[in-house]
Design a protein around this motif. Structure first.
Motif, PDB file in Angstrom:
ATOM      1  N   SER A 115     -16.446-136.333  24.351  1.00 57.35           N
ATOM      2  CA  SER A 115     -14.956-135.875  24.595  1.00 57.35           C
ATOM      3  C   SER A 115     -15.081-135.087  26.224  1.00 57.35           C
TER       4      SER A 115
ATOM      5  N   ARG B  78      -9.000-132.469  22.965  1.00 61.21           N
ATOM      6  CA  ARG B  78      -8.964-132.951  24.141  1.00 61.21           C
ATOM      7  C   ARG B  78      -8.522-131.875  25.040  1.00 61.21           C
TER       8      ARG B  78
ATOM      9  N   THR C 285     -10.959-130.594  28.174  1.00 63.19           N
ATOM     10  CA  THR C 285     -10.136-130.697  29.570  1.00 63.19           C
ATOM     11  C   THR C 285     -10.350-129.375  30.164  1.00 63.19           C
TER      12      THR C 285
END
Length: 318
Positions: free
Chosen positions: A128, A189, A193
């Motif tokens: 990820s 996610r 990020t």
């Protein structure tokens, strides 16, 4: 989902091997107990959202941890109270409450806990993080690496802690983020990020190419590593390998403040953490302020109150 684990043994030897993180792949790590073994009592809780896990851990005494390699994971650790020292090769950093460090799966490291340290750690799959780094424009043809520094700005640090708090709170109350596969995946996610956007990223192991220009990061790392030293703008520029004007412009562009302002904010933050952990019967606000380069106590109190919403004397007493 939430789980908890508690173990302790008053006859614990000074060196012991204990299980790894709950719900992980059960790696172990070696604990060297430096404090009283009678006080050793490891208490761990963990919550999960999709493939993101957040756990808290405390030991009750001074402990050094030599973990096994992380494998397919990236960890981000933040002391909730007390102090934690991380060492990796020649690098070393001590974190206070609210400070964080990202630990990649390529880094050998050890952690030293102080007696009252309670640590919150978020665990993310390496895949990820690599995907998030790729979206951010990093070179992912080689392993994605993190430096040991704190987020570059106070705003970045707050953004990261806010994301962690949302995920943890929702998982503890079994909210929609935890129950909905779609929302859980989106949360995972977003967490990856945010990690890439807020923590110093090195795209190539052993290289200093970060998410912000290399020269600016060199100056930032010097400030973070040695904020108690006499760091003039000229000295920072020499360390960064640029001229004074270029350094000032770089800080303004990427950090929205001058190098002097960044140094002052870093010193104020370190003074805050020292006020949190010191005993008011053995140290004064003036002594702490002077140790971090604040010669005017009135000005220090004004700056402190503006940032933390209270006087430094109140923090020290509490």
């Amino acid at each position: 989902m939430a789980e908890s684990l508690e173990f302790g043994d008053h006859r614990l030897p000074q060196r012991t091997v204990v299980p790894g993180t709950v719900n992980q792949d059960k790696r172990s790590h070696t604990d060297n107990v430096y404090g009283s073994s009678r006080d050793f009592r490891a208490i761990q809780t963990e919550v999960t959202v999709s493939d993101v896990a957040i756990h808290t851990l405390r030991y009750g005494t001074d402990v050094r941890i030599d973990p096994d390699p992380l494998g397919a994971w990236v960890l981000v650790s933040t002391p909730m109270r007390g102090r934690l020292t991380i060492r990796s090769g020649a690098e070393s950093r001590t974190l206070g409450p609210g400070e964080s460090v990202a630990i990649d799966s390529y880094r050998a490291f050890e952690l030293t806990w102080r007696q009252n340290c309670q640590l919150r750690t978020l665990r993310l799959p390496l895949t990820s993080v690599v995907e998030a780094a790729q979206l951010a424009g990093a070179d992912t043809t080689r392993p994605v690496r993190f430096g040991l520094g704190d987020p570059a700005t106070t705003a970045s640090a707050r953004s990261w802690q806010s994301v962690v708090a949302v995920a943890e709170r929702d998982a503890r109350m079994a909210g929609e983020l935890s129950r909905s596969p779609l929302l859980s995946e989106q949360m995972s996610r977003m967490t990856a990020t945010t990690l890439v956007a807020t923590h110093p990223l090195l795209a190539i192991p052993g290289d200093d190419r970060p998410a912000v220009p290399r020269q600016i990061r060199k100056a930032v790392e010097l400030i973070e590593r040695s904020p108690d030293e006499d760091l003039t703008v000229t000295r920072l520029a020499v360390a960064a390998g640029v001229g004074v004007r270029a350094l000032q412009q770089g800080f303004r562009q990427h950090l929205q403040m001058s190098p002097t302002e960044y140094l002052r904010q870093t010193r104020l933050e370190r003074a805050h953490h020292q006020l949190l952990r010191e005993n008011p019967s053995t140290v004064t606000v003036a002594e702490i302020a002077h140790s971090w380069g604040f010669g005017n106590l009135g000005r220090f109190s004004q700056m402190y109150r503006g940032r933390y919403g209270r006087l430094p004397s109140q923090t020290l007493r509490d």
